[in-house]
Motif scaffolding. Structure first.
Motif, PDB file in Angstrom:
ATOM      1  N   ILE A   1       0.838  -1.206   0.000  1.00 31.58           N
ATOM      2  CA  ILE A   1       0.000   0.000   0.000  1.00 31.58           C
ATOM      3  C   ILE A   1       0.871   1.252   0.000  1.00 31.58           C
ATOM      4  CG2 ILE A   1      -1.782   1.254   1.243  1.00 31.58           C
ATOM      5  CD1 ILE A   1      -2.611  -1.416  -0.083  1.00 31.58           C
ATOM      6  N   GLY A   2       1.974   1.212   0.753  1.00 28.08           N
ATOM      7  CA  GLY A   2       2.866   2.359   0.777  1.00 28.08           C
ATOM      8  C   GLY A   2       3.456   2.669  -0.591  1.00 28.08           C
ATOM      9  N   LEU A   3       3.869   1.643  -1.331  1.00 23.15           N
ATOM     10  CA  LEU A   3       4.419   1.864  -2.667  1.00 23.15           C
ATOM     11  C   LEU A   3       3.364   2.410  -3.621  1.00 23.15           C
ATOM     12  CD1 LEU A   3       6.642  -1.331  -2.966  1.00 23.15           C
ATOM     13  CD2 LEU A   3       7.449   1.034  -2.945  1.00 23.15           C
ATOM     14  N   LEU A   4       2.137   1.909  -3.514  1.00 21.22           N
ATOM     15  CA  LEU A   4       1.071   2.407  -4.379  1.00 21.22           C
ATOM     16  C   LEU A   4       0.788   3.886  -4.099  1.00 21.22           C
ATOM     17  CD1 LEU A   4      -1.419  -0.611  -4.312  1.00 21.22           C
ATOM     18  CD2 LEU A   4       0.039   0.100  -6.211  1.00 21.22           C
ATOM     19  N   VAL A   5       0.777   4.255  -2.823  1.00 17.73           N
ATOM     20  CA  VAL A   5       0.540   5.656  -2.471  1.00 17.73           C
ATOM     21  C   VAL A   5       1.659   6.539  -2.988  1.00 17.73           C
ATOM     22  CG1 VAL A   5       0.351   7.268  -0.539  1.00 17.73           C
ATOM     23  CG2 VAL A   5      -0.899   5.113  -0.477  1.00 17.73           C
ATOM     24  N   HIS A   6       2.909   6.075  -2.863  1.00 18.56           N
ATOM     25  CA  HIS A   6       4.044   6.870  -3.329  1.00 18.56           C
ATOM     26  C   HIS A   6       3.988   7.099  -4.833  1.00 18.56           C
ATOM     27  CE1 HIS A   6       6.673   5.596   0.348  1.00 18.56           C
ATOM     28  NE2 HIS A   6       5.647   6.380   0.675  1.00 18.56           N
ATOM     29  N   ALA A   7       3.392   6.156  -5.568  1.00 22.15           N
ATOM     30  CA  ALA A   7       3.381   6.257  -7.031  1.00 22.15           C
ATOM     31  C   ALA A   7       2.284   7.164  -7.557  1.00 22.15           C
ATOM     32  CB  ALA A   7       3.223   4.861  -7.639  1.00 22.15           C
ATOM     33  N   LEU A   8       1.405   7.640  -6.691  1.00 22.27           N
ATOM     34  CA  LEU A   8       0.321   8.513  -7.136  1.00 22.27           C
ATOM     35  C   LEU A   8       0.857   9.924  -7.414  1.00 22.27           C
ATOM     36  CD1 LEU A   8      -2.506   7.444  -4.676  1.00 22.27           C
ATOM     37  CD2 LEU A   8      -2.404   6.991  -7.140  1.00 22.27           C
ATOM     38  N   PRO A   9       0.262  10.626  -8.360  1.00 23.75           N
ATOM     39  CA  PRO A   9       0.727  12.005  -8.634  1.00 23.75           C
ATOM     40  C   PRO A   9       0.384  12.916  -7.469  1.00 23.75           C
ATOM     41  CG  PRO A   9      -1.264  11.505  -9.891  1.00 23.75           C
ATOM     42  CD  PRO A   9      -0.826  10.219  -9.263  1.00 23.75           C
ATOM     43  N   PRO A  10       1.202  13.955  -7.239  1.00 20.36           N
ATOM     44  CA  PRO A  10       0.897  14.893  -6.150  1.00 20.36           C
ATOM     45  C   PRO A  10      -0.325  15.728  -6.488  1.00 20.36           C
ATOM     46  CG  PRO A  10       2.747  15.687  -7.433  1.00 20.36           C
ATOM     47  CD  PRO A  10       2.438  14.313  -7.956  1.00 20.36           C
ATOM     48  N   SER A  11      -0.963  16.262  -5.450  1.00 18.17           N
ATOM     49  CA  SER A  11      -2.151  17.084  -5.646  1.00 18.17           C
ATOM     50  C   SER A  11      -1.766  18.447  -6.187  1.00 18.17           C
ATOM     51  CB  SER A  11      -2.906  17.234  -4.324  1.00 18.17           C
ATOM     52  OG  SER A  11      -3.945  18.164  -4.452  1.00 18.17           O
ATOM     53  N   ASP A  12      -2.705  19.078  -6.895  1.00 14.08           N
ATOM     54  CA  ASP A  12      -2.472  20.433  -7.393  1.00 14.08           C
ATOM     55  C   ASP A  12      -2.500  21.455  -6.269  1.00 14.08           C
ATOM     56  OD1 ASP A  12      -2.289  19.466  -9.937  1.00 14.08           O
ATOM     57  OD2 ASP A  12      -4.408  19.759 -10.390  1.00 14.08           O
TER      58      ASP A  12
END
Length: 1029
Positions: free
Chosen positions: A664-675
Motif C-alpha cells: 500500500i505504501g508503494l502504491l501511495v508513493h506512485a500517485l501524482p501529487p495534488s495540485d
C-alpha cells in the motif's frame, strides 16, 4: 387417503417442512401479504411450554409475520418406516393442501374456519393431517393500525413503534382479562385507555373483531364468555368445574385464546424494532420450526457438508421471487441443504412417479432436467454433472438452450421445434452461416444447431452438426496458429474457468496470497491496469508527494512506479492465462470432462511473479522489521532505487500485514501529487488511503471520588489494520471485536508520599469515527514469551462470520444499549463456563483401582465413593461380615455400617445437587449463547455492515516458519452465484464454505488458522470485489 388421491409429484420431507408448508397460505390472507411471503413458525412462551408437554405426534405454530396458525397431527406412523425411510433419502411426501377456508367441525379442531390438508409418505406410509387457521387479526387490520400509529408520529418513527407496542400489549391484556371472566367495560373517555388505545378507527375495528361491543359510543363491553354457562359459574355452585370446562371448550373462549396468542406474537415482532433495552422478555416468542421437522421426521435426510442443521427457507423471499436455484430445487421438491446425491435421487424418483404420457422426454421431463442442470451448475457438482451428462447422452436437452438456439437460427423461440423438418433446419442454418463473418459467430451457430439436433432426436442432424463444429475448429487452428485460442477470448466463462495461481519462487507464499488479494480488489486492479495512461500514476516523476512530513525523492518515486509497472505485468498475465486456459480447454473439450465441471483443466494454471517484484517487497519487509500497522507512518517506507536481492537461504517466513503495508505504501508513493499545495504531502488525501484507512477516536474518562466525570478531548488515530487480540481458547470474531472496543480501567492518582490526594479511576474508551470501504483485520496470534524470550503463536480456533457490523462501536458507550447488551451476555457466558469448568476438575484415581488410573470428574468420583459406601453398609448385614468385624479389636459391624451409611447419604445429596446444578447451568449456557448468536446475526443494513472477502491462513506451530494461503470470495453477478476459492500458490480450487466458517478446527489442521482478514462494505461489494477478467 391414498397416494393417488394426493397431490403429485411428491417432495422430500425437508422440502415439505422448509418450503411447502411455509409457503402454504390461505388465499384470502395471501392477498394481504407481500409477494414471496413465507411463514416463520413461533409460539408464545406460555403456549410453547404447554406444547412441550404434549405427545410428539402433535405440533402447532404461529407465523410471526401473518399470525396464521398451523396444526399437525400424525395419524399413521408407517408400516415400513424401519426399512424404507431410515436411509439418507428420508421420507418422500405426497400432499394435498387446500388454500380455501372452510368451516370444520371435527373433534380435534372444533367448528372453526380453516384450510385443510393431508400428507403421506409414498415409501413407508407415514401420514399426517394438517390444517391452517387464518388469523383473527388479519394482516390488513394489523397494517392499518401500524400505519395509524406511525403517521401520528411521522417525525419520530421510534415513538410511533412504542405507541403501536402499547396498543397491542393493551389489547393483549384486555383479551387476557376477558378469558379470565372479567366483564368490566372499557370507557372511551378514560385517560389511560385513550392514551394506550387511541380509539381510532383501526383500533376500534380490531376491538369489534375481537368481540368487544361499543355501547352508545361511550364504552366497549368485553365478550360475555362468563355468561356462556350461566349461573353455573357462581363460586358456590357445586358444578363449577363442569361449567368452567364448558366455557373453555366454547368457540368464543377458544377464539379469544387464539387472539391472545396472536397478540403476544405480534407484540414480540413489533418490539424487534425497539431498542434492546426497551424490549420485554415476556413477549419474546419461541421458535418452533425445529419441532415441525421432528413431528414429520424431516431431519434424517443427507445434507450438503456446508449446510446447518437449522431449518432454512423461512422468511420473505427477496423481491417476492425465487432465485433460479430456488426454483430448480422447488421443481424437484428438494430442500436447499439437500446433498447432491439426494437431489439426484429426487430427480429419478419424480421420473418414476411421472404419470404423464411421456415421462422420459415430455414437458415434465424437460422441466425436471432444466432444474437438474441449474442445480448442478450452481453447485459446481461433479456428482450431478455426471447425472446431467448421462441424461444428455440419453437425449435430454435443457429448455433454455433450445429456445436460445431457436432464436439464433429462426429469429424467435419455437414452441414446437420437434415438428420442424430436419432439412428446413439445415437450410436456415446455412443461411445464417453465410451471413456470419466472425469465427465466434459461426461457432455459436454450429453449437445452436447441435442443441436443436439433440432436441429433435434427429441422428442425421446430430452427425451434420458434429461435422460442422470439427471443420470450424480445424479452420481456426490453421488460420490462427497451433494454439487456436484467440477466437475464444471474447467468450470466456469466468465461472467455469478458475483463476490462475502464482508459483512459489522461494518462501513467497505470503506474498502470493497478498498479490491475489490485491488483484481481487477492483479499484486497485483497475488503477494498476491504467498504468501508462499518463494521468493515474506519477509517471512524469513530479516531486511533491510527502510522507510523514518528508518530501519523497525522485529515486523513491521511481521505485514506487516500477512496483506499479511490475504489478500491472503480473495482473495482465493472470488475466491472459485464465482466458487462454479456458479457450484451450474448449478446443480440447474431449479431454476436459463434462461442461459443468468446476475446473476443466487437467493441470493447474500458474504464473511466476517477477523476481524483481518479489525482491522489492522482501527487501523492504526484511529491512523494516516489525512494521507499524496503524497511523500515517505505516504508509512510509524509504528504499533505494534498486534493492539488493536477499540470499535465498536467508529468507524467512514474513508476516502478511507487514508485506501488505509495504504494498500500500508503494502504491501511495506512485500517485501524482495534488495540485493544491496544502494537500501535496500526506497520503490521507489519496483514494488508496481512503479506500483502506479508517479512524478511531480514543478518549480518557476520569471518575472522581464524588462520582464526577471529566472526559478529555478524543484523540484521532488512523489505522490500516484493525489489530484484534485472540484468547487462548476458541473465540468468535465478534467476541474479539467486542474486546477491542471494550473500555479499559486504569487506576491512577496519588503518589506514594502524597496520601492526601484522592485516587482517580481512569477509563479508556474508543470508538469508530469512520470505517474504510475495505476493512483489514490483523489477528494478533504472535505473542512474546518473557520466560523463553521467544515469540510464540496462539493456535486457538477463531470462528469467522460472513457478515459483521461496526455500528455498535460508533459511540463511546457502544451505541447505547447495543454494545452493553453484548458485553453483558459475554460476561454471563464466561461466568457459567467457569462454573461448569469447576465441575469437571479431573482427579487422579488410585493406581491400584481396578477401574484404572484414568482421571474422573468430581461428580463421578463422588458417585463412585457413594456406591462403594452403600455396598459397605449392605456388606455389614451379612453374618460372616459381622463375625469378622466383631473379632477385630475396637471395631463393630454396627458402627462401621452406620458410618458408611452416613457418608453414602451425604455424598448422594452432594452429587445430586451438583448434577442438578450442572444441568441447570448447561441449559442456561445454551440459551445465553443463543441470545448472543441472535445479536451477532442481526447485522443492520448501513455503511458499517461488512461482508467477508478474503481470509489469510497461516499453517504452522510457530510464527517464524509455516505456510500461507488465502481464501477469496468469488461472485458471479450475471448468474447470481457465490463460491469460495482457495489460492494456495500454484493451486486454485473451489472449497466448501464449511472449511472457512467452522465452529471448531478441522481435525489434524489445528495449527492452520485465520491470520489476516479482509472485509468489504456490504453496500459496495459489487464495486469493490471482483475476480473476473
Amino acid at each position: 387417503m391414498s397416494i393417488a388421491e394426493l397431490q403429485e409429484p411428491g417432495v422430500l420431507a425437508g422440502f415439505l417442512v422448509k418450503s411447502q408448508l411455509p409457503e402454504w397460505v390461505p388465499a384470502d390472507i395471501q392477498k394481504q401479504l407481500p409477494a414471496g411471503h413465507r411463514h416463520t413458525w413461533v409460539l408464545p412462551q406460555m403456549a410453547h411450554n404447554q406444547l412441550s408437554n404434549t405427545v410428539a405426534s402433535k405440533w402447532r405454530g404461529i407465523c410471526r409475520d401473518c399470525l396464521c396458525q398451523l396444526n399437525i397431527v400424525v395419524e399413521a406412523e408407517g408400516t415400513n418406516s424401519q426399512n424404507a425411510c431410515i436411509d439418507d433419502t428420508g421420507h418422500h411426501f405426497h400432499s394435498k393442501l387446500s388454500t380455501t377456508v372452510e368451516t370444520s367441525n371435527d373433534q380435534e379442531s372444533g367448528p372453526e374456519a380453516m384450510c385443510h390438508g393431508r400428507v403421506r409418505c409414498c415409501k413407508c406410509g407415514l401420514a399426517a393431517r394438517v390444517w391452517q387457521q387464518p388469523p383473527v387479526i388479519e394482516p390488513a387490520m394489523a397494517a392499518a393500525l401500524a400505519r395509524a400509529r406511525m403517521c401520528a408520529q411521522s417525525h419520530h418513527p421510534t415513538q410511533g413503534t412504542r405507541d403501536l407496542m402499547s396498543t397491542v400489549t393493551t389489547l393483549y391484556k384486555l383479551v387476557k382479562n376477558a378469558c379470565s371472566g372479567n366483564s368490566r367495560p372499557i370507557k372511551v373517555d378514560s385517560e389511560a385507555p385513550r392514551r394506550l388505545l387511541k380509539f381510532d378507527p383501526p383500533c376500534n375495528h380490531i376491538l369489534e373483531i375481537l368481540g368487544f361491543e361499543l355501547v352508545k359510543e361511550l364504552e366497549f363491553h368485553p365478550p360475555g364468555i362468563v355468561h356462556i354457562a350461566g349461573k353455573a359459574l357462581d363460586p358456590g355452585n357445586a358444578d363449577k368445574d363442569a361449567s368452567v370446562a364448558q366455557v373453555k371448550t366454547s368457540l368464543m373462549f377458544r377464539r379469544l385464546e387464539h387472539v391472545r396468542e396472536e397478540l403476544s406474537v405480534w407484540a414480540g415482532q413489533i418490539q424487534r424494532q425497539l431498542p434492546r433495552d426497551e424490549r420485554q422478555g415476556a413477549y419474546v416468542p419461541k421458535r418452533v420450526s425445529e419441532g415441525l421437522g421432528d413431528a414429520l421426521g424431516a431431519h434424517s435426510y443427507k445434507r450438503r457438508p456446508e449446510s446447518s442443521s437449522l431449518l432454512m427457507g423461512t422468511g420473505t423471499l427477496q423481491s417476492g421471487k425465487r432465485t433460479a436455484i430456488e426454483d430448480a430445487l422447488h421443481s424437484l421438491g428438494a430442500p436447499e441443504d439437500a446433498a447432491d446425491s439426494l437431489v439426484g435421487w429426487a430427480y429419478m424418483r419424480l421420473m418414476e412417479e411421472d404419470q404423464s404420457g411421456d415421462p422420459l422426454f415430455g414437458p415434465r421431463a424437460r422441466r425436471r432436467f432444466d432444474s437438474l442442470v441449474t442445480i448442478s451448475a450452481a453447485r459446481s457438482s461433479k456428482e450431478l454433472g455426471i447425472l446431467v451428462e448421462n441424461e444428455r447422452e440419453r437425449g435430454m436437452v435443457a429448455t433454455g438452450a433450445i429456445q436460445s438456439a431457436c432464436t439464433a437460427l429462426f429469429g424467435e423461440p419455437q414452441s414446437d421445434i420437434e415438428t420442424v423438418d430436419g432439412d428446413t433446419v439445415r437450410e436456415v442454418f446455412l443461411a445464417r452461416l453465410g451471413e456470419a463473418t466472425a469465427y465466434k459467430s459461426k461457432m455459436e451457430l454450429a453449437e445452436h444447431l447441435a442443441v436443436i439436433a439433440d432436441a429433435k432426436q434427429d441422428q442425421s442432424l446430430k452427425s451434420y452438426a458434429s461435422n460442422v463444429l470439427s471443420d470450424l475448429e480445424a479452420s481456426a487452428e490453421i488460420q490462427q496458429g497451433s494454439s487456436g485460442v484467440s477466437a475464444w477470448k471474447g467468450k470466456v466463462d469466468t465461472w467455469e474457468q478458475l483463476p490462475v495461481g502464482l508459483k512459489n519462487i522461494g518462501n513467497t507464499c505470503y506474498l502470493n496470497s497478498i498479490l491475489q488479494c490485491l488483484f481481487s480488489i477492483l479499484p486497485i486492479r483497475q488503477a494498476v491496469m491504467c498504468y501508462g495512461d499518463g494521468t493515474t500514476w506519477n509517471e512524469k516523476l513530479v516531486v511533491g508527494r510527502q510522507d510523514s512530513g518528508r518530501l519523497l525523492t525522485k529515486e523513491e518515486l521511481a521505485v514506487a512506479l516500477r512496483f506499479v509497472a511490475l504489478l500491472k505485468k503480473l495482473f495482465e498475465s493472470l488475466i491472459s492465462q485464465r482466458v487462454e486456459g479456458w479457450a484451450s480447454s474448449r478446443v480440447r473439450k474431449s479431454a476436459g470432462g463434462h461442461p459443468l465441471a468446476t475446473n476443466v483443466n487437467l493441470t493447474p494454471l500458474a504464473v511466476a511473479p517477477d523476481q524483481e517484484l518479489a525482491d522489492m517487497l522482501l527487501h523492504r519487509v526484511n529491512s523494516s522489521g516489525a512494521a507499524n500497522t496503524s497511523g500515517d507512518s505505516s504508509l512510509a517506507g524509504g528504499s533505494s532505487t534498486q534493492p539488493a536481492r536477499p540470499q535465498q537461504q536467508q529468507q524467512q517466513q514474513q508476516d502478511v500485514d507487514e508485506c501488505m503495508v509495504q504494498c500500500i505504501g508503494l502504491l501511495v508513493h506512485a500517485l501524482p501529487p495534488s495540485d493544491k499545495e496544502t494537500e501535496l504531502s500526506e497520503p490521507d488525501q489519496t483514494w488508496i488511503y481512503k479506500l483502506l484507512t479508517g479512524h478511531l477516536e480514543l478518549a480518557t474518562e476520569k471518575l472522581g471520588s464524588g462520582g464526577t466525570k471529566e472526559v478529555e478531548k478524543p484523540l484521532v488515530d488512523a489505522f490500516i489494520n484493525l489489530n484484534l487480540n485472540i484468547p487462548t481458547e476458541s473465540a468468535d470474531i465478534n467476541d474479539c471485536i467486542d474486546s477491542f472496543f471494550a473500555p479499559s480501567a486504569i487506576t491512577g492518582g496519588s503518589e506514594a508520599m502524597d496520601t492526601d490526594t484522592p485516587k482517580q479511576e481512569l477509563v479508556r474508551r474508543s470508538r469508530i469515527r469512520d470505517a474504510p470501504p475495505v476493512l483489514c483485520i490483523q489477528v494478533q496470534r504472535v505473542q512474546f514469551d518473557m520466560a523463553t524470550m521467544r515469540p510464540f503463536k496462539i493456535n486457538s480456533h477463531l470462528r469467522l462470520r460472513e457478515q459483521i457490523s461496526l455500528t455498535p462501536f460508533k459511540h463511546f458507550d457502544g451505541a447505547a444499549a447495543a454494545h452493553a447488551r453484548r458485553y453483558e451476555i459475554q460476561q454471563r457466558i464466561a461466568a457459567i463456563s467457569n462454573k461448569l469448568a469447576a465441575l469437571h476438575v479431573p482427579i487422579q484415581t488410585p493406581a491400584n483401582d481396578n477401574v484404572g488410573g484414568a482421571p474422573v470428574s468430581v461428580v463421578s468420583a463422588m458417585e463412585r465413593v457413594q456406591a462403594f459406601m452403600s455396598g459397605v453398609s449392605r456388606w455389614t448385614d451379612l453374618d460372616d461380615a459381622k463375625a469378622l468385624l466383631d473379632d477385630l479389636p475396637g471395631q463393630s459391624a454396627s458402627s462401621i455400617a452406620s458410618c458408611a451409611e452416613d457418608i453414602s447419604k451425604q455424598l448422594s445429596q452432594v452429587s445430586t445437587t451438583l448434577r442438578d446444578a450442572r444441568l441447570q447451568w448447561e441449559q442456561e449456557l445454551k440459551e445465553t449463547r443463543t441470545q448472543l448468536e441472535d445479536i451477532y446475526n442481526d447485522v443492520p443494513v448501513d455503511d458499517m455492515a461488512y461482508t467477508l472477502h478474503a481470509v489469510f491462513i497461516h499453517s504452522g506451530a510457530t510464527p517464524e516458519f509455516g505456510h500461507y494461503w488465502v481464501y477469496i470470495r468469488d461472485f458471479d453477478k450475471e448468474k447470481n452465484l457465490t463460491r469460495w476459492l482457495k489460492f494456495n500458490d500454484s493451486n486454485v480450487s473451489v472449497v466448501d464454505p464449511a472449511d472457512i466458517f467452522r465452529d471448531a478446527p478441522k481435525p489434524g489442521e489445528e495449527s492452520a488458522n485465520p491470520y489476516y482478514l479482509v472485509y468489504v462494505r456490504t453496500s459496495e461489494m459489487d464495486t469493490m470485489a471482483d475476480l473476473g477478467v
